[in-house]
Motif scaffolding. Structure first.
Motif, mmCIF file in Angstrom:
data_model
loop_
_atom_site.group_PDB
_atom_site.id
_atom_site.type_symbol
_atom_site.label_atom_id
_atom_site.label_comp_id
_atom_site.label_asym_id
_atom_site.label_seq_id
_atom_site.Cartn_x
_atom_site.Cartn_y
_atom_site.Cartn_z
ATOM 1 N N GLY A 55 -7.894 -7.437 -4.717
ATOM 2 C CA GLY A 55 -6.476 -7.999 -4.180
ATOM 3 C C GLY A 55 -5.435 -8.251 -5.431
ATOM 4 O O GLY A 55 -4.198 -8.493 -5.013
ATOM 5 N N ILE A 56 -5.672 -7.689 -6.551
ATOM 6 C CA ILE A 56 -4.664 -7.806 -7.650
ATOM 7 C C ILE A 56 -4.012 -6.499 -7.766
ATOM 8 O O ILE A 56 -4.403 -5.333 -7.774
ATOM 9 C CB ILE A 56 -5.603 -8.076 -9.020
ATOM 10 N N GLU A 57 -2.645 -6.646 -7.610
ATOM 11 C CA GLU A 57 -1.674 -5.346 -7.788
ATOM 12 C C GLU A 57 -1.358 -5.193 -9.095
ATOM 13 O O GLU A 57 -0.617 -5.919 -9.513
ATOM 14 C CB GLU A 57 -0.577 -5.554 -6.769
ATOM 15 N N CYS A 58 -1.655 -3.955 -9.688
ATOM 16 C CA CYS A 58 -1.612 -3.778 -10.895
ATOM 17 C C CYS A 58 -0.903 -2.418 -11.215
ATOM 18 O O CYS A 58 -1.375 -1.537 -10.605
ATOM 19 C CB CYS A 58 -2.738 -4.019 -12.005
ATOM 20 N N GLU A 59 0.377 -2.443 -11.819
ATOM 21 C CA GLU A 59 1.014 -0.870 -11.871
ATOM 22 C C GLU A 59 1.078 -0.539 -13.308
ATOM 23 O O GLU A 59 1.390 -1.438 -14.101
ATOM 24 C CB GLU A 59 2.135 -0.818 -10.923
ATOM 25 N N PHE A 60 1.130 0.693 -13.431
ATOM 26 C CA PHE A 60 1.538 1.137 -15.001
ATOM 27 C C PHE A 60 3.129 1.516 -15.050
ATOM 28 O O PHE A 60 3.687 2.130 -13.995
ATOM 29 C CB PHE A 60 0.900 2.490 -15.239
ATOM 30 N N VAL A 61 3.811 1.004 -16.063
ATOM 31 C CA VAL A 61 5.178 0.933 -16.165
ATOM 32 C C VAL A 61 5.529 1.775 -17.492
ATOM 33 O O VAL A 61 4.870 1.441 -18.454
ATOM 34 C CB VAL A 61 5.677 -0.567 -16.271
ATOM 35 N N GLY A 62 6.444 2.625 -17.104
ATOM 36 C CA GLY A 62 6.764 3.274 -18.536
ATOM 37 C C GLY A 62 6.340 4.732 -18.485
ATOM 38 O O GLY A 62 5.623 5.269 -17.596
ATOM 39 N N ALA A 63 6.525 5.556 -19.603
ATOM 40 C CA ALA A 63 6.174 6.861 -19.798
ATOM 41 C C ALA A 63 4.538 6.698 -20.234
ATOM 42 O O ALA A 63 4.119 5.744 -20.699
ATOM 43 C CB ALA A 63 6.771 7.373 -21.214
ATOM 44 N N THR A 64 4.075 7.741 -20.010
ATOM 45 C CA THR A 64 2.310 7.858 -20.376
ATOM 46 C C THR A 64 2.069 7.467 -21.735
ATOM 47 O O THR A 64 1.093 6.724 -22.046
ATOM 48 C CB THR A 64 2.023 9.260 -20.155
ATOM 49 N N LYS A 65 2.850 7.808 -22.780
ATOM 50 C CA LYS A 65 2.469 7.787 -24.275
ATOM 51 C C LYS A 65 3.102 6.267 -24.432
ATOM 52 O O LYS A 65 2.227 5.577 -25.384
ATOM 53 C CB LYS A 65 3.316 8.403 -25.004
ATOM 54 N N ASP A 66 3.984 5.432 -24.095
ATOM 55 C CA ASP A 66 4.556 4.176 -24.518
ATOM 56 C C ASP A 66 4.534 3.162 -23.373
ATOM 57 O O ASP A 66 5.228 2.167 -23.478
ATOM 58 C CB ASP A 66 5.718 4.279 -25.227
ATOM 59 N N GLY A 67 3.746 3.541 -22.257
ATOM 60 C CA GLY A 67 3.895 2.605 -21.276
ATOM 61 C C GLY A 67 2.914 1.546 -21.101
ATOM 62 O O GLY A 67 2.013 1.406 -22.172
ATOM 63 N N HIS A 68 2.808 0.546 -20.283
ATOM 64 C CA HIS A 68 1.875 -0.551 -20.251
ATOM 65 C C HIS A 68 1.566 -0.939 -18.866
ATOM 66 O O HIS A 68 2.343 -0.540 -17.916
ATOM 67 C CB HIS A 68 2.431 -1.542 -21.191
ATOM 68 N N TYR A 69 0.496 -1.571 -18.568
ATOM 69 C CA TYR A 69 0.196 -2.185 -17.249
ATOM 70 C C TYR A 69 0.839 -3.657 -17.060
ATOM 71 O O TYR A 69 1.158 -4.322 -17.928
ATOM 72 C CB TYR A 69 -1.284 -2.421 -17.125
ATOM 73 N N GLN A 70 1.040 -3.746 -15.754
ATOM 74 C CA GLN A 70 1.824 -5.145 -15.481
ATOM 75 C C GLN A 70 1.432 -5.699 -14.044
ATOM 76 O O GLN A 70 1.310 -5.010 -13.161
ATOM 77 C CB GLN A 70 3.247 -4.765 -15.440
ATOM 78 N N ILE A 71 0.836 -7.041 -14.078
ATOM 79 C CA ILE A 71 0.290 -7.551 -12.736
ATOM 80 C C ILE A 71 1.597 -7.637 -11.819
ATOM 81 O O ILE A 71 2.414 -8.434 -12.193
ATOM 82 C CB ILE A 71 -0.554 -8.904 -13.140
ATOM 83 N N GLN A 72 1.622 -7.319 -11.088
ATOM 84 C CA GLN A 72 2.724 -7.390 -9.797
ATOM 85 C C GLN A 72 2.300 -8.530 -9.005
ATOM 86 O O GLN A 72 3.375 -9.431 -8.353
ATOM 87 C CB GLN A 72 2.828 -6.014 -9.074
ATOM 88 N N GLN A 73 1.078 -8.812 -8.385
ATOM 89 C CA GLN A 73 0.660 -9.585 -7.533
ATOM 90 C C GLN A 73 -0.885 -10.079 -7.905
ATOM 91 O O GLN A 73 -1.687 -9.221 -8.043
ATOM 92 C CB GLN A 73 0.807 -9.394 -6.192
#
Length: 98
Positions: A55-73
């Motif tokens: 139930g943890i919502e995690c999304e990748f933010v940014g471009a493939t080379k310099d992006g990161h993961y972020q917990i949304q919920q």
């Protein structure tokens, strides 16, 4: 001292919680996660893909080379329990303390 063997269910659950915790604390790329935990890259990627099962919502933010993961919920996960039991989780997974 006798080493306790933990079930795959327990270690998988703790690993997912721990990765979500790391992401929330800014250790939010696969290279950073593998460097911090020592887990193989594929394990980190598979664990990230499985966070939604808790139930943890995690999304990748940014471009493939310099992006990161972020917990949304965090869904049903109690962040206070996670923080209070971080040492137990690290010991169970045999990960170094942060």
């Amino acid at each position: 001292m006798v080493e306790q063997k933990h079930s795959k269910t327990k270690t998988s659950f703790y690993r997912r919680l721990y990765i979500a915790y790391l992401i929330d604390r800014g250790i939010n790329t696969v290279p950073a996660i593998t460097a911090t935990t020592g887990m193989p890259r594929r394990t980190a990627q598979d664990t990230l893909s499985a966070l939604h099962e808790l139930g943890i919502e995690c999304e990748f933010v940014g471009a493939t080379k310099d992006g990161h993961y972020q917990i949304q919920q965090w869904g049903p996960i109690n962040q206070s329990w996670l923080t209070d039991n971080l040492t137990l989780i690290q010991r169970t997974l045999d990960y170094p303390a942060l």
